[in-house]
Design an enzyme around this catalytic site. Structure first.
Site, PDB file in Angstrom:
ATOM      1  CB  SER A 195      47.554  34.742  72.893  1.00 49.37           C
ATOM      2  OG  SER A 195      47.630  33.524  72.156  1.00 49.37           O
ATOM      3  CG  HIS A 251      44.849  36.905  70.255  1.00 48.32           C
ATOM      4  ND1 HIS A 251      44.494  37.821  69.292  1.00 48.32           N
ATOM      5  CD2 HIS A 251      45.920  36.237  69.751  1.00 48.32           C
ATOM      6  CE1 HIS A 251      45.320  37.727  68.261  1.00 48.32           C
ATOM      7  NE2 HIS A 251      46.201  36.763  68.507  1.00 48.32           N
ATOM      8  CG  ASP A 286      47.617  33.359  68.490  1.00 47.23           C
ATOM      9  OD1 ASP A 286      47.469  34.221  67.598  1.00 47.23           O
ATOM     10  OD2 ASP A 286      48.043  33.623  69.632  1.00 47.23           O
ATOM     11  CG  MET A 320      49.374  29.111  64.544  1.00 44.46           C
ATOM     12  SD  MET A 320      50.984  29.046  65.327  1.00 44.46           S
ATOM     13  CE  MET A 320      50.836  30.407  66.494  1.00 44.46           C
ATOM     14  CG  HIS A 330      46.160  36.085  64.579  1.00 44.95           C
ATOM     15  ND1 HIS A 330      47.372  36.243  65.237  1.00 44.95           N
ATOM     16  CD2 HIS A 330      46.422  36.275  63.257  1.00 44.95           C
ATOM     17  CE1 HIS A 330      48.316  36.513  64.351  1.00 44.95           C
ATOM     18  NE2 HIS A 330      47.777  36.529  63.147  1.00 44.95           N
ATOM     19  CG  MET A 360      48.881  33.363  62.191  1.00 49.63           C
ATOM     20  SD  MET A 360      49.782  33.171  63.741  1.00 49.63           S
ATOM     21  CE  MET A 360      48.418  32.963  64.871  1.00 49.63           C
ATOM     22  CG  MET A 366      51.710  39.482  62.881  1.00 51.07           C
ATOM     23  SD  MET A 366      50.855  38.802  64.305  1.00 51.07           S
ATOM     24  CE  MET A 366      52.133  37.792  65.058  1.00 51.07           C
ATOM     25  N   GLY A 407      54.641  31.561  70.358  1.00 51.00           N
ATOM     26  CA  GLY A 407      54.566  32.499  71.467  1.00 51.00           C
ATOM     27  C   GLY A 407      55.951  32.641  72.083  1.00 51.00           C
ATOM     28  CG  ASP A 449      49.632  38.671  68.164  1.00 48.61           C
ATOM     29  OD1 ASP A 449      50.186  38.248  69.183  1.00 48.61           O
ATOM     30  OD2 ASP A 449      48.947  37.945  67.407  1.00 48.61           O
TER      31      ASP A 449
HETATM   32  C1  DX5 Z   1      52.231  34.422  67.317  1.00 47.24           C
HETATM   33  C2  DX5 Z   1      50.848  34.659  67.870  1.00 47.24           C
HETATM   34  C3  DX5 Z   1      50.819  35.497  69.108  1.00 47.24           C
HETATM   35  C4  DX5 Z   1      51.545  34.929  70.263  1.00 47.24           C
HETATM   36  C5  DX5 Z   1      51.800  35.984  71.299  1.00 47.24           C
HETATM   37  O1  DX5 Z   1      52.117  33.736  66.125  1.00 47.24           O
HETATM   38  O2  DX5 Z   1      50.052  35.321  66.932  1.00 47.24           O
HETATM   39  O3  DX5 Z   1      49.497  35.798  69.476  1.00 47.24           O
HETATM   40  O4  DX5 Z   1      50.850  33.880  70.847  1.00 47.24           O
HETATM   41  O5  DX5 Z   1      52.475  35.371  72.324  1.00 47.24           O
HETATM   42  P1  DX5 Z   1      53.478  36.163  73.258  1.00 47.24           P
HETATM   43  O6  DX5 Z   1      52.690  37.218  73.931  1.00 47.24           O
HETATM   44  O7  DX5 Z   1      53.950  35.097  74.162  1.00 47.24           O
HETATM   45  O8  DX5 Z   1      54.560  36.723  72.384  1.00 47.24           O
HETATM   46 ZN    ZN Z   2      47.943  36.180  67.442  1.00 50.17          ZN
END
Ligand code: DX5
Ligand code: ZN
Length: 216
Positions: A8, A33, A35, A37, A66, A68, A137, A144, A176
Site C-alpha cells: 500500500s 494497493h 488506499d 479515503m 480500495h 474507503m 479488513m 496504516g 488488508d
Molecule cells: C487501512 C488501509 C490499509 C493500510 C495497511 O485503512 O486500507 O491498506 O494502509 O497498512 P499497514 O500494512 O501499515 O497496516
Molecule cells: Zn487498503
C-alpha cells in the site's frame, strides 16, 4: 493458489510516489494497493483518482484501488478512466450488485470488502455476484500501521470455505491491515492469497527481500 503481494502506497513518502511505485515493481510486488479515503466513510483524506492517473504511466503493475468512500458509485468512472485495474468497494457503503455492474461496464475487475465489525456472511452475496476478488479488513479502515485483529483469521477461513462450496475456489481473497512477516503465514493458511502490506514493506531496509519473504 499464487500468493500476490500488494504493497500500500499509503505508507510511502507522498513527495515521491513515482519513485515508490517504480521501486515496488523492481522489487517484485504484484499489485500497487491504493488506499482512497474521503474524510467521511473514514476520518482521514488521502487521495483520489487524480493520483491514480498520475501513477498509471509509471508502472505496469495492476493498480488495486480500495475505495474507503461514501457513495462510491459517483467515483467509479473517474477511477476507471484514471487506469484502475481492480476497484474494491465497501459492502457497508453501497449496493454491491449495482456497483459491480458499474465497475464491470468499464472493463475493470470488481471486488468487495468488509470491515472488521461486519459479519463475514455480508460479503457472501458478492462472491455469488461474480466478484473477481474479496477483501477482508484486518484492521479498522482509515490508518496504516495498526495491529492485526486476530479474529480476522476465522472470517477468512469461513469465506474461503464458502467460496469453495459455491464453486468459486478460483476467487482471490485479499487481506488488508497489520500484516507482518510474523503473521502472514497464518493469513495464508486461513485462505487469503492477496496480501496488502503498507508499513511492513515501506519501513523495511530491503523491500525486495521483504516482499519475497511475505510471499513465502
Ligand atoms: C487501512 C488501509 C490499509 C493500510 C495497511 O485503512 O486500507 O491498506 O494502509 O497498512 P499497514 O500494512 O501499515 O497496516
Ligand atoms: Zn487498503
Amino acid at each position: 493458489m499464487d500468493i500476490k503481494i500488494a504493497p500500500s502506497i499509503l505508507a510511502s513518502d507522498f513527495s515521491c510516489v513515482k519513485e515508490s511505485v517504480t521501486a515496488l515493481e523492481r522489487c517484485g510486488a504484484d499489485y500497487v494497493h491504493c488506499d482512497v479515503m474521503d474524510g467521511n466513510f473514514v476520518p482521514p483524506i488521502t487521495f483520489g483518482a487524480q493520483m491514480v492517473k498520475g501513477i498509471r504511466p509509471h508502472t505496469s503493475l495492476p493498480l488495486d484501488c480500495h475505495l474507503m468512500v461514501l457513495h462510491p458509485e459517483t467515483h467509479i468512472e473517474d477511477f476507471a478512466r484514471a487506469g484502475a485495474d481492480i476497484i474494491t468497494v465497501h459492502v457497508e457503503a453501497c449496493d454491491i450488485p449495482k456497483l459491480f455492474g458499474q465497475i464491470a461496464s468499464h472493463g475493470v475487475k470488481k471486488s468487495a470488502v468488509i470491515n472488521p465489525e461486519t459479519p463475514v456472511e455480508k460479503i457472501f452475496p458478492a462472491a455469488e455476484e461474480g466478484a473477481d476478488m474479496l477483501l477482508v479488513m484486518s484492521v479498522h479502515p482509515g490508518w496504516g500501521g495498526q495491529k492485526f485483529i486476530p479474529e480476522t483469521l476465522k472470517k477468512i477461513e469461513k469465506l474461503r470455505s464458502f467460496c469453495e462450496k459455491i464453486g468459486r475456489s478460483d476467487l482471490d481473497i485479499e487481506v488488508d491491515g497489520g500484516i507482518t512477516e510474523e503473521n502472514v503465514r497464518d493469513v495464508i493458511a486461513a485462505g487469503a492469497n492477496v496480501i496488502v502490506a503498507g508499513s511492513t514493506v515501506f519501513r523495511s531496509r530491503d523491500m525486495a527481500k521483504t516482499i519475497a519473504r511475505l510471499r513465502g
